[in-house]
Design a protein around this motif. Sequence first.
Motif, PDB file in Angstrom:
ATOM      1  N   GLY A  42      36.693  44.433  37.082  1.00  0.00           N
ATOM      2  CA  GLY A  42      36.039  45.522  36.245  1.00  0.00           C
ATOM      3  C   GLY A  42      37.119  46.742  35.912  1.00  0.00           C
ATOM      4  N   ILE A  43      37.966  46.872  36.939  1.00  0.00           N
ATOM      5  CA  ILE A  43      39.227  48.021  36.815  1.00  0.00           C
ATOM      6  C   ILE A  43      39.946  47.411  35.525  1.00  0.00           C
ATOM      7  CG2 ILE A  43      41.296  49.025  37.885  1.00  0.00           C
ATOM      8  CD1 ILE A  43      39.696  49.220  40.659  1.00  0.00           C
ATOM      9  N   ALA A  44      40.384  46.146  35.916  1.00  0.00           N
ATOM     10  CA  ALA A  44      41.223  45.427  34.648  1.00  0.00           C
ATOM     11  C   ALA A  44      40.594  45.689  33.351  1.00  0.00           C
ATOM     12  CB  ALA A  44      41.646  44.148  34.989  1.00  0.00           C
ATOM     13  N   LYS A  45      39.379  45.385  33.129  1.00  0.00           N
ATOM     14  CA  LYS A  45      38.676  45.100  31.817  1.00  0.00           C
ATOM     15  C   LYS A  45      38.482  46.750  31.327  1.00  0.00           C
ATOM     16  CE  LYS A  45      36.138  43.280  28.803  1.00  0.00           C
ATOM     17  NZ  LYS A  45      36.849  42.587  27.496  1.00  0.00           N
ATOM     18  N   ILE A  46      38.252  47.705  32.024  1.00  0.00           N
ATOM     19  CA  ILE A  46      37.929  49.076  31.758  1.00  0.00           C
ATOM     20  C   ILE A  46      39.155  49.649  31.330  1.00  0.00           C
ATOM     21  CG2 ILE A  46      37.296  51.273  32.319  1.00  0.00           C
ATOM     22  CD1 ILE A  46      35.043  49.868  34.270  1.00  0.00           C
ATOM     23  N   GLY A 177      40.079  33.345  29.803  1.00  0.00           N
ATOM     24  CA  GLY A 177      40.384  33.185  31.211  1.00  0.00           C
ATOM     25  C   GLY A 177      39.923  34.593  32.033  1.00  0.00           C
ATOM     26  N   PHE A 178      39.815  35.671  31.382  1.00  0.00           N
ATOM     27  CA  PHE A 178      39.381  36.570  32.329  1.00  0.00           C
ATOM     28  C   PHE A 178      38.103  36.551  32.855  1.00  0.00           C
ATOM     29  CE2 PHE A 178      36.741  40.568  32.247  1.00  0.00           C
ATOM     30  CZ  PHE A 178      37.504  41.337  33.347  1.00  0.00           C
ATOM     31  N   TRP A 179      37.313  35.952  32.136  1.00  0.00           N
ATOM     32  CA  TRP A 179      35.785  35.799  32.521  1.00  0.00           C
ATOM     33  C   TRP A 179      35.763  34.713  33.486  1.00  0.00           C
ATOM     34  CZ3 TRP A 179      33.251  39.948  31.523  1.00  0.00           C
ATOM     35  CH2 TRP A 179      33.607  40.936  30.433  1.00  0.00           C
ATOM     36  N   PHE A 180      36.466  33.539  33.158  1.00  0.00           N
ATOM     37  CA  PHE A 180      36.532  32.284  34.148  1.00  0.00           C
ATOM     38  C   PHE A 180      36.921  32.917  35.422  1.00  0.00           C
ATOM     39  CE2 PHE A 180      36.154  30.190  30.115  1.00  0.00           C
ATOM     40  CZ  PHE A 180      35.113  29.168  30.443  1.00  0.00           C
ATOM     41  N   TRP A 181      38.189  33.740  35.497  1.00  0.00           N
ATOM     42  CA  TRP A 181      38.631  34.192  36.767  1.00  0.00           C
ATOM     43  C   TRP A 181      37.673  34.942  37.386  1.00  0.00           C
ATOM     44  CZ3 TRP A 181      39.752  38.371  39.702  1.00  0.00           C
ATOM     45  CH2 TRP A 181      40.472  38.347  40.496  1.00  0.00           C
ATOM     46  N   THR A 182      36.966  35.792  36.846  1.00  0.00           N
ATOM     47  CA  THR A 182      35.751  36.508  37.389  1.00  0.00           C
ATOM     48  C   THR A 182      34.734  35.771  38.262  1.00  0.00           C
ATOM     49  OG1 THR A 182      36.552  38.459  35.754  1.00  0.00           O
ATOM     50  CG2 THR A 182      34.111  38.681  37.085  1.00  0.00           C
ATOM     51  N   ILE A 183      34.454  34.486  37.286  1.00  0.00           N
ATOM     52  CA  ILE A 183      33.428  33.981  37.729  1.00  0.00           C
ATOM     53  C   ILE A 183      33.827  33.131  39.250  1.00  0.00           C
ATOM     54  CG2 ILE A 183      31.927  31.782  37.431  1.00  0.00           C
ATOM     55  CD1 ILE A 183      31.806  32.699  34.550  1.00  0.00           C
ATOM     56  N   LEU A 188      31.509  33.048  42.636  1.00  0.00           N
ATOM     57  CA  LEU A 188      31.314  31.689  43.472  1.00  0.00           C
ATOM     58  C   LEU A 188      31.600  32.228  44.938  1.00  0.00           C
ATOM     59  CD1 LEU A 188      33.229  28.587  41.814  1.00  0.00           C
ATOM     60  CD2 LEU A 188      30.819  29.216  42.220  1.00  0.00           C
ATOM     61  N   HIS A 189      32.584  33.130  45.072  1.00  0.00           N
ATOM     62  CA  HIS A 189      32.836  33.530  46.497  1.00  0.00           C
ATOM     63  C   HIS A 189      31.380  34.082  47.013  1.00  0.00           C
ATOM     64  CE1 HIS A 189      37.244  33.396  46.243  1.00  0.00           C
ATOM     65  NE2 HIS A 189      36.966  32.574  47.407  1.00  0.00           N
ATOM     66  N   ILE A 190      30.900  35.132  46.474  1.00  0.00           N
ATOM     67  CA  ILE A 190      29.768  35.616  46.713  1.00  0.00           C
ATOM     68  C   ILE A 190      28.619  34.689  47.221  1.00  0.00           C
ATOM     69  CG2 ILE A 190      27.879  37.501  45.993  1.00  0.00           C
ATOM     70  CD1 ILE A 190      29.707  38.826  44.447  1.00  0.00           C
ATOM     71  N   VAL A 191      28.557  33.722  46.083  1.00  0.00           N
ATOM     72  CA  VAL A 191      27.251  32.677  46.404  1.00  0.00           C
ATOM     73  C   VAL A 191      27.592  31.713  47.483  1.00  0.00           C
ATOM     74  CG1 VAL A 191      26.184  30.600  45.238  1.00  0.00           C
ATOM     75  CG2 VAL A 191      26.620  32.598  43.834  1.00  0.00           C
ATOM     76  N   TYR A 192      28.771  31.265  47.645  1.00  0.00           N
ATOM     77  CA  TYR A 192      28.992  30.444  48.746  1.00  0.00           C
ATOM     78  C   TYR A 192      29.217  31.418  49.940  1.00  0.00           C
ATOM     79  CZ  TYR A 192      31.215  26.642  51.115  1.00  0.00           C
ATOM     80  OH  TYR A 192      31.488  25.589  52.064  1.00  0.00           O
ATOM     81  N   GLY A 193      29.771  32.536  50.257  1.00  0.00           N
ATOM     82  CA  GLY A 193      29.717  33.395  51.492  1.00  0.00           C
ATOM     83  C   GLY A 193      28.142  33.483  51.972  1.00  0.00           C
TER      84      GLY A 193
END
Length: 201
Positions: A42-46, A177-183, A188-193
Amino acid sequence: MNKDYSQDLSEIRSLMNRSSRFLSLSGTSGIMAGIYAIIGAGIAKIFFFPTQFEYENIGYASPQLVPIVIDLMLVLLLSVVTAYVLSAKEAKKNDEKIWDETAKRLAFHFLIPLLTGGAYILLKLNQGDFASAASLMLIFYGLALLNASKYTIGTIKYLGILEILIGLICACFPGYGFWFWTIGFGLLHIVYGSLMIIQKK
């Protein structure tokens, strides 16, 4: 009598599993890593590349390059520190050591693909290939998880497979790439955690 044998075999299998696998990974640390990644993205995007055009044209001469690298390093540092602190807490609760032979094997098998990937990405960046960085990060991270999965919770291999698949899809659409990196590193980390926490209950 058969019931006793069955119980004994179950206990033996449990002991063997605990001795050969690092079971103190914290699901909360996975969630936090995902949150850090999304905040960093988010910081990078803004602040660094608010438009698609700016992202696609980043290079050595771009003023955004250094801040983006710092942003990535902070996300990595926070994720590693959080994972260590929460896993140490989990190990203490389970009366286990945080740094035993199994943990060392886990770290070794995780770091080999990860460091190899990091070196390869640096070589590609040195050649001016910035477009493939996100996909390569996802692919090598997935390979690292897959390689280390035999020394920890077995289902982590599925996270590794998903990271690899997202990385390959990302390679087909380098401008996104930015969006895939974010996903991959965020969602994925949030879902898996979350799944890890539910699994341990």
